[in-house]
Scaffold this motif. Sequence first.
Motif, PDB file in Angstrom:
ATOM      1  N   TYR A 293      -8.965 -12.057   7.778  1.00  0.00           N
ATOM      2  CA  TYR A 293      -9.760 -10.830   7.795  1.00  0.00           C
ATOM      3  C   TYR A 293      -9.033  -9.644   8.428  1.00  0.00           C
ATOM      4  CZ  TYR A 293     -13.969  -7.962   8.419  1.00  0.00           C
ATOM      5  OH  TYR A 293     -14.905  -6.965   8.380  1.00  0.00           O
ATOM      6  N   LEU A 294      -8.167  -9.930   9.394  1.00  0.00           N
ATOM      7  CA  LEU A 294      -7.486  -8.833  10.075  1.00  0.00           C
ATOM      8  C   LEU A 294      -6.662  -7.947   9.139  1.00  0.00           C
ATOM      9  CD1 LEU A 294      -6.323 -10.094  13.587  1.00  0.00           C
ATOM     10  CD2 LEU A 294      -7.984  -8.313  13.034  1.00  0.00           C
ATOM     11  N   PRO A 295      -5.970  -8.511   8.116  1.00  0.00           N
ATOM     12  CA  PRO A 295      -5.248  -7.627   7.190  1.00  0.00           C
ATOM     13  C   PRO A 295      -6.149  -6.604   6.502  1.00  0.00           C
ATOM     14  CG  PRO A 295      -4.493  -9.875   6.938  1.00  0.00           C
ATOM     15  CD  PRO A 295      -5.683  -9.926   7.844  1.00  0.00           C
ATOM     16  N   VAL A 296      -7.403  -6.998   6.250  1.00  0.00           N
ATOM     17  CA  VAL A 296      -8.350  -6.054   5.635  1.00  0.00           C
ATOM     18  C   VAL A 296      -8.636  -4.902   6.598  1.00  0.00           C
ATOM     19  CG1 VAL A 296     -10.677  -5.796   4.705  1.00  0.00           C
ATOM     20  CG2 VAL A 296      -9.385  -7.882   4.260  1.00  0.00           C
ATOM     21  N   ILE A 297      -8.858  -5.236   7.866  1.00  0.00           N
ATOM     22  CA  ILE A 297      -9.086  -4.207   8.883  1.00  0.00           C
ATOM     23  C   ILE A 297      -7.857  -3.313   9.023  1.00  0.00           C
ATOM     24  CG2 ILE A 297      -9.471  -3.823  11.348  1.00  0.00           C
ATOM     25  CD1 ILE A 297     -11.133  -6.359  11.415  1.00  0.00           C
ATOM     26  N   ILE A 298      -6.686  -3.944   9.079  1.00  0.00           N
ATOM     27  CA  ILE A 298      -5.442  -3.182   9.262  1.00  0.00           C
ATOM     28  C   ILE A 298      -5.207  -2.238   8.087  1.00  0.00           C
ATOM     29  CG2 ILE A 298      -2.919  -3.392   9.399  1.00  0.00           C
ATOM     30  CD1 ILE A 298      -3.388  -6.035  10.935  1.00  0.00           C
ATOM     31  N   GLY A 299      -5.532  -2.709   6.869  1.00  0.00           N
ATOM     32  CA  GLY A 299      -5.387  -1.839   5.696  1.00  0.00           C
ATOM     33  C   GLY A 299      -6.238  -0.596   5.817  1.00  0.00           C
ATOM     34  N   GLY A 300      -7.481  -0.762   6.289  1.00  0.00           N
ATOM     35  CA  GLY A 300      -8.357   0.387   6.490  1.00  0.00           C
ATOM     36  C   GLY A 300      -7.854   1.310   7.582  1.00  0.00           C
TER      37      GLY A 300
ATOM     38  N   THR B 275     -12.354  12.511   6.170  1.00  0.00           N
ATOM     39  CA  THR B 275     -11.118  11.917   5.668  1.00  0.00           C
ATOM     40  C   THR B 275     -10.868  10.558   6.301  1.00  0.00           C
ATOM     41  OG1 THR B 275     -10.131  14.115   5.345  1.00  0.00           O
ATOM     42  CG2 THR B 275      -8.622  12.248   5.444  1.00  0.00           C
ATOM     43  N   THR B 276     -11.138  10.441   7.594  1.00  0.00           N
ATOM     44  CA  THR B 276     -10.965   9.164   8.292  1.00  0.00           C
ATOM     45  C   THR B 276     -11.862   8.085   7.708  1.00  0.00           C
ATOM     46  OG1 THR B 276     -10.408  10.321  10.363  1.00  0.00           O
ATOM     47  CG2 THR B 276     -11.065   8.010  10.533  1.00  0.00           C
ATOM     48  N   VAL B 277     -13.130   8.412   7.501  1.00  0.00           N
ATOM     49  CA  VAL B 277     -14.089   7.440   6.971  1.00  0.00           C
ATOM     50  C   VAL B 277     -13.718   7.028   5.545  1.00  0.00           C
ATOM     51  CG1 VAL B 277     -16.510   7.054   6.349  1.00  0.00           C
ATOM     52  CG2 VAL B 277     -15.940   8.288   8.449  1.00  0.00           C
ATOM     53  N   VAL B 278     -13.347   7.997   4.720  1.00  0.00           N
ATOM     54  CA  VAL B 278     -12.956   7.696   3.335  1.00  0.00           C
ATOM     55  C   VAL B 278     -11.684   6.851   3.316  1.00  0.00           C
ATOM     56  CG1 VAL B 278     -12.129   8.708   1.182  1.00  0.00           C
ATOM     57  CG2 VAL B 278     -14.090   9.715   2.342  1.00  0.00           C
ATOM     58  N   GLY B 279     -10.725   7.208   4.172  1.00  0.00           N
ATOM     59  CA  GLY B 279      -9.484   6.437   4.249  1.00  0.00           C
ATOM     60  C   GLY B 279      -9.738   4.992   4.645  1.00  0.00           C
ATOM     61  N   ALA B 280     -10.616   4.781   5.620  1.00  0.00           N
ATOM     62  CA  ALA B 280     -10.956   3.422   6.054  1.00  0.00           C
ATOM     63  C   ALA B 280     -11.609   2.639   4.920  1.00  0.00           C
ATOM     64  CB  ALA B 280     -11.887   3.481   7.262  1.00  0.00           C
ATOM     65  N   THR B 281     -12.478   3.303   4.180  1.00  0.00           N
ATOM     66  CA  THR B 281     -13.185   2.657   3.069  1.00  0.00           C
ATOM     67  C   THR B 281     -12.215   2.243   1.970  1.00  0.00           C
ATOM     68  OG1 THR B 281     -15.117   4.045   3.531  1.00  0.00           O
ATOM     69  CG2 THR B 281     -15.049   2.944   1.401  1.00  0.00           C
ATOM     70  N   MET B 282     -11.341   3.153   1.584  1.00  0.00           N
ATOM     71  CA  MET B 282     -10.403   2.877   0.489  1.00  0.00           C
ATOM     72  C   MET B 282      -9.344   1.850   0.889  1.00  0.00           C
ATOM     73  SD  MET B 282      -9.910   6.790  -0.908  1.00  0.00           S
ATOM     74  CE  MET B 282      -8.649   6.301  -2.081  1.00  0.00           C
ATOM     75  N   GLY B 283      -8.807   1.995   2.093  1.00  0.00           N
ATOM     76  CA  GLY B 283      -7.740   1.099   2.532  1.00  0.00           C
ATOM     77  C   GLY B 283      -8.193  -0.338   2.652  1.00  0.00           C
TER      78      GLY B 283
ATOM     79  N   PHE C 237      -8.970  -1.809  -0.847  1.00  0.00           N
ATOM     80  CA  PHE C 237      -7.754  -2.059  -1.630  1.00  0.00           C
ATOM     81  C   PHE C 237      -7.065  -3.346  -1.167  1.00  0.00           C
ATOM     82  CE2 PHE C 237      -3.161  -1.486  -2.322  1.00  0.00           C
ATOM     83  CZ  PHE C 237      -3.147  -1.260  -3.690  1.00  0.00           C
ATOM     84  N   VAL C 238      -6.864  -3.482   0.145  1.00  0.00           N
ATOM     85  CA  VAL C 238      -6.222  -4.681   0.679  1.00  0.00           C
ATOM     86  C   VAL C 238      -7.106  -5.907   0.447  1.00  0.00           C
ATOM     87  CG1 VAL C 238      -5.421  -5.828   2.787  1.00  0.00           C
ATOM     88  CG2 VAL C 238      -4.919  -3.402   2.425  1.00  0.00           C
ATOM     89  N   GLY C 239      -8.403  -5.734   0.649  1.00  0.00           N
ATOM     90  CA  GLY C 239      -9.322  -6.842   0.444  1.00  0.00           C
ATOM     91  C   GLY C 239      -9.276  -7.391  -0.964  1.00  0.00           C
ATOM     92  N   HIS C 240      -9.140  -6.505  -1.937  1.00  0.00           N
ATOM     93  CA  HIS C 240      -9.078  -6.917  -3.338  1.00  0.00           C
ATOM     94  C   HIS C 240      -7.923  -7.884  -3.579  1.00  0.00           C
ATOM     95  CE1 HIS C 240      -9.055  -6.743  -7.702  1.00  0.00           C
ATOM     96  NE2 HIS C 240      -7.813  -6.298  -7.668  1.00  0.00           N
TER      97      HIS C 240
END
Length: 435
Positions: free
Chosen positions: A140-147, A357-365, A368-371
Amino acid sequence: MSATVNTDKSVRQNKGFEIMGISLPMFMILSIVILGATYMGVLPKGMIGALPLMMVVGASLNELGNRLPIIKDYLGGGAIVIIFASAALVTYGILPESSKEIMTSFMKGEGFLSFYIAALITGSILGMDRKLLISASIRYLPVIIGGVIAALGLTGLVGMIMGYGAKEAILYIAIPIMGGGMGAGAVPLAEMFGQVLDVDPANMMSKMVPALALGNAMAIVVAGLLDKIGKKRKNLTGNGKLMKAQDDIKEESKEVIKLDYKLMGIGILLSTTFFVWGKMLAKFIPIHSYALMIISVAIVKVLGIVPEKYEKGAFQWFRFVMTNFTPALLVGIGVAYTDLNAVISSLSLVYIVLVFTTVVGATMGSGFVGHFLGFYPIEASITGGLCMANMGGTGDVAVLSASKRMELMPFAQISSRIGGAFMLILATSLLSLFV
C-alpha cells in the motif's frame, strides 16, 4: 427482551443534551466556575488551570462546529472551529491576556503538545495489526508515495509558474496538506520547521492551518466527484474493494479490549519513553526526533519486541488521550500556534489554486500507481490520495462518507497513521535539502 430494549431506549431519551458526556446543566456550572476564575484573574498557572479552561472552551466550540451545516460537511467540523475561534478569542481580547499566557506556557514550556504527540504516535502504531502493518508497507505504501510525489511535484511546478515559489509551495502548502491531519501532521511539522528554519512555530502554523482547512474541504468534494465517476466508468472502481486480489490483507482486529487502568499506566510510560528515545537518537542521527520515534515504534511493532499486553496498554492510553484531550489540544493550537492576522493575510487566489493542485495531484498520483499495482484506481485515489490530503480521522470519515465507501476505513487509517509518519520523515529530508 422487549421490555429491556424499551427501558434502554427510555434511558437514552431521558439523558438529554450532553457535552463531553456531561449533562448541559452540569457542564454550564463547570464552565461558569472555570471562566469566572479566568476573568477574575485567579485561574491557577500550569496544568491545573490551563487544562480545564482548554477542555471547556474546546468542548463548547467542538459542539458548535459539528452542528454548523456547511462547516461540519465540508470544512472539517469542530476541529477547524476550535482552532480559529480560540485564536480569535485571544487575538481580539475576548479572553484575558493572562489566560493566553497560561495556555501558551502549558502547550510549549510544560510539554502538553509533546505529551499528546507521544501518545498518538506510540498508541496508533502499536495498536495496529502486525500483519496489516507489514502488508500495508509492502503493498500500500507505493500508492501513498505515488500520490505524495505527484502532489508535491505538481504543486511545486504550479507554485513556480505563479510566482509563489516552488520551495514555499511544497513546504508550506503541499507537505502540511499531505501530513496526516493536525495533531500528528501540522503540529509536529510546525515544530520541526521552526527548529530547522529558526523561526517561531506559530508562524509556521499560521501558514499551514489554512492549507489544511481548504485541503480537507476540497478532498471531501473530490471524493464525491470520484463516486459519480465510478458510477459511469465501472471499470475504474471496485465499489468499495481496494485491490483486485485483497484476501491476503487482513483488516485490523475488531476485538473489544476491556479497559484496564494498569495497562493505561503502562501506555503512558511506553509513549513517553519512546519520545525520550527519539530525543536520544536525534543526538547522533541528523533526523528529527519525531521521525526517529516513529521509525523506532514501527520496528518494535514489526519485530514483536513489546508483549501484546503492553501494546494494548499503549493503544488504550492513546484512545483515552485522543478522546478526551483532542479538543483541548486544538484550543492550545489556536491560542499558542495560530496567528489569526497572518492566516487572513495568507489567503489569496494563488494560495487556493495551490491547495487545489495538491489535492488533485494526490488523487491522480495515487490512482495511477494503484492501477499498476493491482488496485482499483478510484479506491486507490480515495484512500491513498484523498485520505492523505484530509485532516486525519475526522477527514477520513468525511471523505469515505462523501464517496460512499466507508468499508475502506482500515486503509484510510493506514494513510492517516503510516502515511502521516512517512510525511514527517520526508519533511525532515526535504528541509535538509532546501535549507
